[in-house]
Scaffold this motif. Structure first.
Motif, PDB file in Angstrom:
ATOM      1  N   PHE A 135       0.766   1.441   5.137  1.00 15.73           N
ATOM      2  CA  PHE A 135      -0.308   0.472   4.957  1.00 15.73           C
ATOM      3  C   PHE A 135      -1.670   1.160   4.927  1.00 15.73           C
ATOM      4  O   PHE A 135      -2.571   0.744   4.207  1.00 15.73           O
ATOM      5  N   GLY A 136      -1.830   2.214   5.737  1.00 13.62           N
ATOM      6  CA  GLY A 136      -3.137   2.851   5.859  1.00 13.62           C
ATOM      7  C   GLY A 136      -3.397   3.915   4.823  1.00 13.62           C
ATOM      8  O   GLY A 136      -4.518   4.053   4.338  1.00 13.62           O
ATOM      9  N   ALA A 137      -2.366   4.682   4.447  1.00 12.28           N
ATOM     10  CA  ALA A 137      -2.560   5.775   3.494  1.00 12.28           C
ATOM     11  C   ALA A 137      -2.459   5.303   2.049  1.00 12.28           C
ATOM     12  O   ALA A 137      -2.941   5.967   1.138  1.00 12.28           O
ATOM     13  N   GLY A 138      -1.809   4.163   1.829  1.00  9.72           N
ATOM     14  CA  GLY A 138      -1.655   3.679   0.461  1.00  9.72           C
ATOM     15  C   GLY A 138      -0.702   4.518  -0.361  1.00  9.72           C
ATOM     16  O   GLY A 138      -0.824   4.592  -1.588  1.00  9.72           O
ATOM     17  N   ARG A 139       0.254   5.165   0.304  1.00  8.97           N
ATOM     18  CA  ARG A 139       1.215   6.031  -0.358  1.00  8.97           C
ATOM     19  C   ARG A 139       2.637   5.623   0.033  1.00  8.97           C
ATOM     20  O   ARG A 139       2.854   5.060   1.099  1.00  8.97           O
ATOM     21  N   PRO A 140       3.610   5.924  -0.826  1.00  5.83           N
ATOM     22  CA  PRO A 140       4.997   5.623  -0.464  1.00  5.83           C
ATOM     23  C   PRO A 140       5.490   6.571   0.623  1.00  5.83           C
ATOM     24  O   PRO A 140       4.996   7.697   0.761  1.00  5.83           O
ATOM     25  N   VAL A 141       6.451   6.108   1.390  1.00  2.10           N
ATOM     26  CA  VAL A 141       7.080   6.948   2.412  1.00  2.10           C
ATOM     27  C   VAL A 141       8.586   6.946   2.186  1.00  2.10           C
ATOM     28  O   VAL A 141       9.158   5.979   1.671  1.00  2.10           O
ATOM     29  N   VAL A 275      21.146   5.449   5.061  1.00  3.69           N
ATOM     30  CA  VAL A 275      20.702   6.385   4.026  1.00  3.69           C
ATOM     31  C   VAL A 275      19.176   6.377   4.016  1.00  3.69           C
ATOM     32  O   VAL A 275      18.551   5.452   4.542  1.00  3.69           O
ATOM     33  N   PRO A 276      18.535   7.397   3.436  1.00  4.06           N
ATOM     34  CA  PRO A 276      17.072   7.383   3.335  1.00  4.06           C
ATOM     35  C   PRO A 276      16.575   6.140   2.611  1.00  4.06           C
ATOM     36  O   PRO A 276      17.226   5.633   1.699  1.00  4.06           O
ATOM     37  N   VAL A 277      15.408   5.671   3.020  1.00  4.95           N
ATOM     38  CA  VAL A 277      14.799   4.480   2.436  1.00  4.95           C
ATOM     39  C   VAL A 277      13.412   4.827   1.942  1.00  4.95           C
ATOM     40  O   VAL A 277      12.558   5.290   2.717  1.00  4.95           O
ATOM     41  N   LEU A 278      13.181   4.623   0.651  1.00  2.00           N
ATOM     42  CA  LEU A 278      11.849   4.829   0.070  1.00  2.00           C
ATOM     43  C   LEU A 278      11.153   3.480   0.046  1.00  2.00           C
ATOM     44  O   LEU A 278      11.642   2.538  -0.572  1.00  2.00           O
ATOM     45  N   MET A 279      10.027   3.408   0.741  1.00  2.00           N
ATOM     46  CA  MET A 279       9.291   2.143   0.848  1.00  2.00           C
ATOM     47  C   MET A 279       7.855   2.316   0.392  1.00  2.00           C
ATOM     48  O   MET A 279       7.268   3.385   0.486  1.00  2.00           O
ATOM     49  N   SER A 280       7.301   1.215  -0.080  1.00  7.12           N
ATOM     50  CA  SER A 280       5.904   1.203  -0.513  1.00  7.12           C
ATOM     51  C   SER A 280       5.357  -0.195  -0.247  1.00  7.12           C
ATOM     52  O   SER A 280       6.096  -1.157  -0.102  1.00  7.12           O
ATOM     53  N   HIS A 281       4.011  -0.277  -0.167  1.00  5.80           N
ATOM     54  CA  HIS A 281       3.403  -1.596   0.082  1.00  5.80           C
ATOM     55  C   HIS A 281       2.281  -1.822  -0.929  1.00  5.80           C
ATOM     56  O   HIS A 281       1.405  -0.992  -1.089  1.00  5.80           O
TER      57      HIS A 281
END
Length: 281
Positions: A135-141, A275-281
């Motif tokens: 939420f703060g960096a504006g980047r996917p994790v 499994v790994p989860v790629l998330m973005s907001h």
């Protein structure tokens, strides 16, 4: 679009090993620059307590923490050598209240940040670290399970993308395009499509968009009568049944003052991910 700058968060938890495994795979796949960030937490006491604590005690505690951090960095260096990983290492000493903000700051300058799933029974800020970075960096994790990778030791070869037609899910798919384009299979999962969020055939417009980017995608539509937890379980079941090694999803939530809160489905998957989860907001 590709991932040319990756950031991996390393810390004192055993799950650092799993994060480095994923970092190595992605660095090699995308030819990316990899940065590892380690934060050492300084002990800071309130002013009213400081005056009652001998300076020798404070100095001893600071020296011990410095020794522990140096030892951990040496362990991490050994982990990197075992994996033949070349990284840009960044190490900082911060107070506890600044820890998450500093990680999020570094994340702003990376295409993708690799974080670890909080381990059960630990009293740490793992959930908040994930939320604040997104939420703060504006980047996917990319969140890596604390148990490590599935036995096949792959990431992003067989992808499940949870798609509800909303902004967050769309943003996650766009942020995941480098992974989607290099995957062997991609399933676009639509559960309980809502009127107004999709065209005549739910998922077909997004599938067409992805296909124009060279993604081979299969659309799967499921209708369930269930709660957020049930939807989360449906996603997790499909992962287990179809050999998925990466989940892509939007992160839903809101900020209440400084407390960031993820939605029900997101939080359920975060707590039970395999499994790994790629998330973005």
């Amino acid at each position: 679009m590709s991932y040319k700058s990756l950031l991996v968060h390393v810390d004192d938890r055993p799950s650092t090993e799993a994060r480095l495994d994923v970092a190595r795979i992605l660095k090699e796949r995308f030819g990316a620059h990899l940065t590892a960030v380690y934060m050492s937490v300084d002990i800071v006491m309130p002013g009213y307590m400081m005056e009652h604590v001998p300076s020798s005690v404070l100095e001893s505690a600071a020296a011990e923490r410095k020794r522990q951090s140096k030892a951990r960095l040496a362990e991490i260096e050994t982990m990197l050598k075992r994996r033949h990983l070349t990284v840009e290492m960044r190490s900082e000493s911060v107070i506890a209240t600044d820890y998450i903000d500093r990680v999020a700051l570094h994340a702003r300058y990376a295409d993708l940040t690799i974080l670890g799933q909080p381990e059960p029974g630990t009293d740490d800020a793992g959930d908040l670290l994930i939320e604040e970075t997104m939420f703060g960096a504006g980047r996917p994790v990319l969140v890596v399970p604390y148990i490590g990778l599935p036995k096949e030791r792959t990431v992003g070869e067989h992808i499940l993308a949870a798609y509800d037609g909303g902004r967050e899910a769309t943003r996650a798919l766009v942020d995941a395009l480098p992974m989607l384009k290099t995957a062997k299979t991609v399933q676009l999962l639509v559960i309980n499509p809502k009127p107004g969020r999709h065209g005549e055939m739910p998922g077909s417009d997004m599938a067409s968009y992805l296909a124009r980017h060279g993604v081979k995608v299969e659309v799967v539509v499921e209708k369930l009568s269930t709660s957020d937890v049930g939807i989360g379980d449906a996603v997790l079941n499909r992962i287990a049944e179809t050999g998925i090694d990466l989940l892509v999803m939007g992160a839903y939530g809101h900020s209440r003052l400084r407390e960031l809160v993820l939605g029900g489905v997101t939080r359920h998957i975060m707590g039970h991910m395999t499994v790994p989860v790629l998330m973005s907001h």
